[in-house]
Design a protein around this motif. Structure first.
Motif, PDB file in Angstrom:
ATOM      1  N   TYR A   1      69.177  58.906   3.646  1.00  0.00           N
ATOM      2  CA  TYR A   1      69.151  57.483   3.314  1.00  0.00           C
ATOM      3  C   TYR A   1      67.735  56.920   3.350  1.00  0.00           C
ATOM      4  CZ  TYR A   1      70.378  52.542   3.376  1.00  0.00           C
ATOM      5  OH  TYR A   1      70.468  51.201   3.072  1.00  0.00           O
ATOM      6  N   LEU A   2      66.964  57.269   4.383  1.00  0.00           N
ATOM      7  CA  LEU A   2      65.636  56.675   4.532  1.00  0.00           C
ATOM      8  C   LEU A   2      64.554  57.393   3.728  1.00  0.00           C
ATOM      9  CD1 LEU A   2      65.276  55.660   8.301  1.00  0.00           C
ATOM     10  CD2 LEU A   2      65.581  54.179   6.318  1.00  0.00           C
ATOM     11  N   VAL A   3      64.690  58.690   3.551  1.00  0.00           N
ATOM     12  CA  VAL A   3      63.596  59.472   2.966  1.00  0.00           C
ATOM     13  C   VAL A   3      63.657  59.523   1.444  1.00  0.00           C
ATOM     14  CG1 VAL A   3      62.603  61.805   2.862  1.00  0.00           C
ATOM     15  CG2 VAL A   3      63.301  60.842   5.061  1.00  0.00           C
ATOM     16  N   HIS A   4      64.851  59.355   0.865  1.00  0.00           N
ATOM     17  CA  HIS A   4      64.949  59.549  -0.586  1.00  0.00           C
ATOM     18  C   HIS A   4      64.108  58.553  -1.369  1.00  0.00           C
ATOM     19  CE1 HIS A   4      67.862  56.172  -0.663  1.00  0.00           C
ATOM     20  NE2 HIS A   4      67.593  56.110  -1.949  1.00  0.00           N
ATOM     21  N   LEU A   5      64.005  57.324  -0.868  1.00  0.00           N
ATOM     22  CA  LEU A   5      63.307  56.306  -1.649  1.00  0.00           C
ATOM     23  C   LEU A   5      61.793  56.528  -1.690  1.00  0.00           C
ATOM     24  CD1 LEU A   5      64.006  53.998  -3.446  1.00  0.00           C
ATOM     25  CD2 LEU A   5      63.893  52.448  -1.493  1.00  0.00           C
ATOM     26  N   PRO A   6      61.115  56.870  -0.588  1.00  0.00           N
ATOM     27  CA  PRO A   6      59.691  57.199  -0.720  1.00  0.00           C
ATOM     28  C   PRO A   6      59.429  58.346  -1.698  1.00  0.00           C
ATOM     29  CG  PRO A   6      60.236  56.863   1.581  1.00  0.00           C
ATOM     30  CD  PRO A   6      61.535  56.854   0.833  1.00  0.00           C
ATOM     31  N   ILE A   7      60.282  59.370  -1.669  1.00  0.00           N
ATOM     32  CA  ILE A   7      60.107  60.472  -2.620  1.00  0.00           C
ATOM     33  C   ILE A   7      60.289  59.974  -4.046  1.00  0.00           C
ATOM     34  CG2 ILE A   7      61.100  62.657  -3.409  1.00  0.00           C
ATOM     35  CD1 ILE A   7      61.737  63.298  -0.501  1.00  0.00           C
ATOM     36  N   LEU A   8      61.291  59.143  -4.246  1.00  0.00           N
ATOM     37  CA  LEU A   8      61.532  58.596  -5.583  1.00  0.00           C
ATOM     38  C   LEU A   8      60.368  57.724  -6.039  1.00  0.00           C
ATOM     39  CD1 LEU A   8      63.729  58.604  -7.771  1.00  0.00           C
ATOM     40  CD2 LEU A   8      64.634  56.512  -6.752  1.00  0.00           C
ATOM     41  N   LEU A   9      59.812  56.928  -5.130  1.00  0.00           N
ATOM     42  CA  LEU A   9      58.677  56.073  -5.486  1.00  0.00           C
ATOM     43  C   LEU A   9      57.455  56.904  -5.877  1.00  0.00           C
ATOM     44  CD1 LEU A   9      58.987  53.325  -2.718  1.00  0.00           C
ATOM     45  CD2 LEU A   9      59.485  53.074  -5.159  1.00  0.00           C
ATOM     46  N   VAL A  10      57.237  58.008  -5.180  1.00  0.00           N
ATOM     47  CA  VAL A  10      56.120  58.891  -5.538  1.00  0.00           C
ATOM     48  C   VAL A  10      56.342  59.482  -6.924  1.00  0.00           C
ATOM     49  CG1 VAL A  10      54.974  61.065  -4.970  1.00  0.00           C
ATOM     50  CG2 VAL A  10      55.480  59.415  -3.159  1.00  0.00           C
ATOM     51  N   MET A  11      57.563  59.905  -7.216  1.00  0.00           N
ATOM     52  CA  MET A  11      57.849  60.471  -8.532  1.00  0.00           C
ATOM     53  C   MET A  11      57.701  59.425  -9.630  1.00  0.00           C
ATOM     54  SD  MET A  11      60.987  63.161  -7.878  1.00  0.00           S
ATOM     55  CE  MET A  11      60.933  63.666  -9.607  1.00  0.00           C
ATOM     56  N   ILE A  12      58.129  58.203  -9.353  1.00  0.00           N
ATOM     57  CA  ILE A  12      57.948  57.128 -10.335  1.00  0.00           C
ATOM     58  C   ILE A  12      56.471  56.885 -10.582  1.00  0.00           C
ATOM     59  CG2 ILE A  12      58.250  54.645 -10.706  1.00  0.00           C
ATOM     60  CD1 ILE A  12      60.919  54.878  -9.197  1.00  0.00           C
ATOM     61  N   HIS A  13      55.683  56.912  -9.504  1.00  0.00           N
ATOM     62  CA  HIS A  13      54.238  56.696  -9.636  1.00  0.00           C
ATOM     63  C   HIS A  13      53.595  57.791 -10.486  1.00  0.00           C
ATOM     64  CE1 HIS A  13      50.225  55.365  -8.478  1.00  0.00           C
ATOM     65  NE2 HIS A  13      49.932  56.614  -8.151  1.00  0.00           N
ATOM     66  N   ILE A  14      54.066  59.021 -10.320  1.00  0.00           N
ATOM     67  CA  ILE A  14      53.474  60.148 -11.049  1.00  0.00           C
ATOM     68  C   ILE A  14      53.993  60.231 -12.483  1.00  0.00           C
ATOM     69  CG2 ILE A  14      53.323  62.671 -11.140  1.00  0.00           C
ATOM     70  CD1 ILE A  14      53.452  62.642  -8.063  1.00  0.00           C
ATOM     71  N   LEU A  15      55.302  60.064 -12.651  1.00  0.00           N
ATOM     72  CA  LEU A  15      55.931  60.315 -13.948  1.00  0.00           C
ATOM     73  C   LEU A  15      56.116  59.064 -14.798  1.00  0.00           C
ATOM     74  CD1 LEU A  15      58.702  62.831 -12.804  1.00  0.00           C
ATOM     75  CD2 LEU A  15      56.464  63.357 -13.799  1.00  0.00           C
ATOM     76  N   GLY A  16      56.121  57.900 -14.153  1.00  0.00           N
ATOM     77  CA  GLY A  16      56.329  56.673 -14.908  1.00  0.00           C
ATOM     78  C   GLY A  16      57.796  56.447 -15.238  1.00  0.00           C
ATOM     79  N   GLU A  17      58.039  55.514 -16.134  1.00  0.00           N
ATOM     80  CA  GLU A  17      59.394  55.144 -16.530  1.00  0.00           C
ATOM     81  C   GLU A  17      60.098  56.300 -17.228  1.00  0.00           C
ATOM     82  OE1 GLU A  17      62.499  53.652 -16.415  1.00  0.00           O
ATOM     83  OE2 GLU A  17      61.110  51.986 -16.037  1.00  0.00           O
ATOM     84  N   ARG A  18      61.346  56.570 -16.811  1.00  0.00           N
ATOM     85  CA  ARG A  18      62.090  57.688 -17.395  1.00  0.00           C
ATOM     86  C   ARG A  18      63.378  57.253 -18.085  1.00  0.00           C
ATOM     87  NH1 ARG A  18      58.684  61.565 -17.854  1.00  0.00           N
ATOM     88  NH2 ARG A  18      60.249  63.222 -17.681  1.00  0.00           N
ATOM     89  N   ARG A  19      63.694  55.978 -18.060  1.00  0.00           N
ATOM     90  CA  ARG A  19      64.991  55.542 -18.591  1.00  0.00           C
ATOM     91  C   ARG A  19      65.157  55.837 -20.077  1.00  0.00           C
ATOM     92  NH1 ARG A  19      65.448  49.458 -16.489  1.00  0.00           N
ATOM     93  NH2 ARG A  19      63.188  49.644 -16.697  1.00  0.00           N
TER      94      ARG A  19
END
Length: 396
Positions: A334-352
């Motif tokens: 619950y707590l760790v998934h969001l920081p990992i997701l934020l890092v991936m968003i920062h690296i990869l950008g919008e994926r929708r």
């Protein structure tokens, strides 16, 4: 698929027996929250719009907490040992994640909802973030506010003996919170109190009250003061008062279900409370966001209730080991998934709007990174601190 026993309990790696079906529900709840965030960013076609998937997972978590937390306090019979266990269960990973988010802030700015003021530190110190109207450094941390408020109130009920009274046995506490949510929604457009005051008051009372509990002095008075403070803050300073009261109603519903299972209550207050919670935003003045629209909110509450009911009905069955494991590591998940997701968003950008193969690959990479990391945080942070907490609790 390998299976883990769920009836009456399973044993985790620490040797502590756990109810396997509750682990399964925790795992399902955590996956729902992770799915909500992942789908929003990378796979919008998988995100349901008729319900809020993440919120349904949170409600399942709250039902589980309500079911098990009062029982663990009653079984232990010691409010000081209870709080030692809670602190070593919650705070180490919580603080580690806060440090991680702050360390990443030069690249990934902290949410604008977090005040750039010392009272934000006070709010994070008590975990009563949403309850004192302060945004957390991660937007998932709002749920911890209501968990903490619930612990404070349950401890107050325990030390006064009210947890064993007729009202508690009949599930009336849950009904009262449900009714309060309806009334607050109809009468309060916003919290009467805001700004730094509630956070500082909460910190002072929290520190003084728990200090007395840990020191073994004035435990009853201190626990009652903490419970009253939590209730007052829910009404007077939480971001959306009706919503906060509804969350406590859900948790006390879990307690009422446990009373019923033990033969000391009925399911009537459970059904009534869930109905009140489902209807709370219908007449609420402050209910403008999409997932508290009546059709979406009622569906979300119904899904959470059905999920918990299914787990309860299957509690004598064998639980798939991967699902039980997800429940064991659910706090890390619950707590760790969001920081990992934020890092991936920062690296990869919008994926929708990426091609479907890219979206699927992104989701797969996210899970391949997430699951080993939460396994490590559970093993290296959670388990050692839980063991330390148990050793300290045995000495009190």
């Amino acid at each position: 698929m390998s299976l883990a026993r769920s009836s009456p309990s399973v044993e985790n790696r620490t040797g502590v027996h756990r109810l396997g079906w509750l682990d399964a529900l925790r795992g399902i709840g955590a996956l729902a929250v992770v799915g909500e965030h992942l789908f929003t960013w990378a796979m919008p076609w998988l995100r349901p719009t008729q319900i809020n998937l993440g919120m349904s997972g949170v409600l399942v978590f709250f039902l589980v907490s309500g079911y098990i937390i009062p029982t663990s306090l009653e079984r232990g019979g010691d409010v000081r040992a209870f709080w030692i266990g809670r602190f070593f269960r919650l705070y180490p990973l919580y603080l580690a994640v806060i440090v991680l988010v702050l360390a990443l802030s030069p690249w990934i700015p902290v949410r604008p909802e977090v005040p750039r003021d010392p009272y934000a530190v006070a709010a994070h110190a008590t975990m009563l973030l949403d309850v004192v109207g302060v945004g957390g450094v991660l937007n998932t941390m709002w749920t911890l506010s209501y968990e903490m408020a619930f612990y404070l109130m349950v401890a107050a009920l325990f030390v006064t003996g009210a947890h064993a009274g007729r009202a508690a046995r009949r599930g009336l506490v849950a009904v009262l919170f449900g009714l309060a949510a309806i009334v607050a929604g109809m009468t309060l457009s916003a919290a009467p109190l805001s700004g730094a005051g509630p956070a500082w008051v909460a910190l002072v009372v929290f520190a003084a009250g728990l200090g007395c509990v840990f020191a073994g002095r004035l435990r009853t008075l201190a626990s009652c003061a903490l419970g009253v403070m939590a209730l007052a803050l829910l009404v007077l300073s939480s971001r959306v008062p009706w919503f906060g009261l509804a969350m406590l109603a859900v948790m006390f519903t879990g307690t009422a279900i446990h009373r019923w299972e033990r033969g000391s209550g009925t399911l009537r207050p459970v059904a009534l409370t869930l109905l009140l919670v489902a209807l709370a935003p219908v007449w609420a003045i402050s209910a403008g966001w999409w997932w508290v629209r009546p059709d979406v909110w009622i569906g979300t509450v119904a899904l959470a209730a059905a999920t918990f009911a299914a787990g309860l009905a299957l509690r004598g069955r064998r639980i798939p080991r991967p699902l039980a494991w997800l429940g064991v590591v659910s706090y890390s998940l619950y707590l760790v998934h969001l920081p990992i997701l934020l890092v991936m968003i920062h690296i990869l950008g919008e994926r929708r709007w990426s091609p479907l193969p890219h979206q699927l690959a992104t989701g797969a990479v996210f899970l391949l990174v997430l699951l080993p990391v939460v396994g490590l945080t559970h093993r290296l942070v959670e388990l050692p601190m839980q063991r330390l907490g148990r050793r300290l609790a045995r000495r009190v």
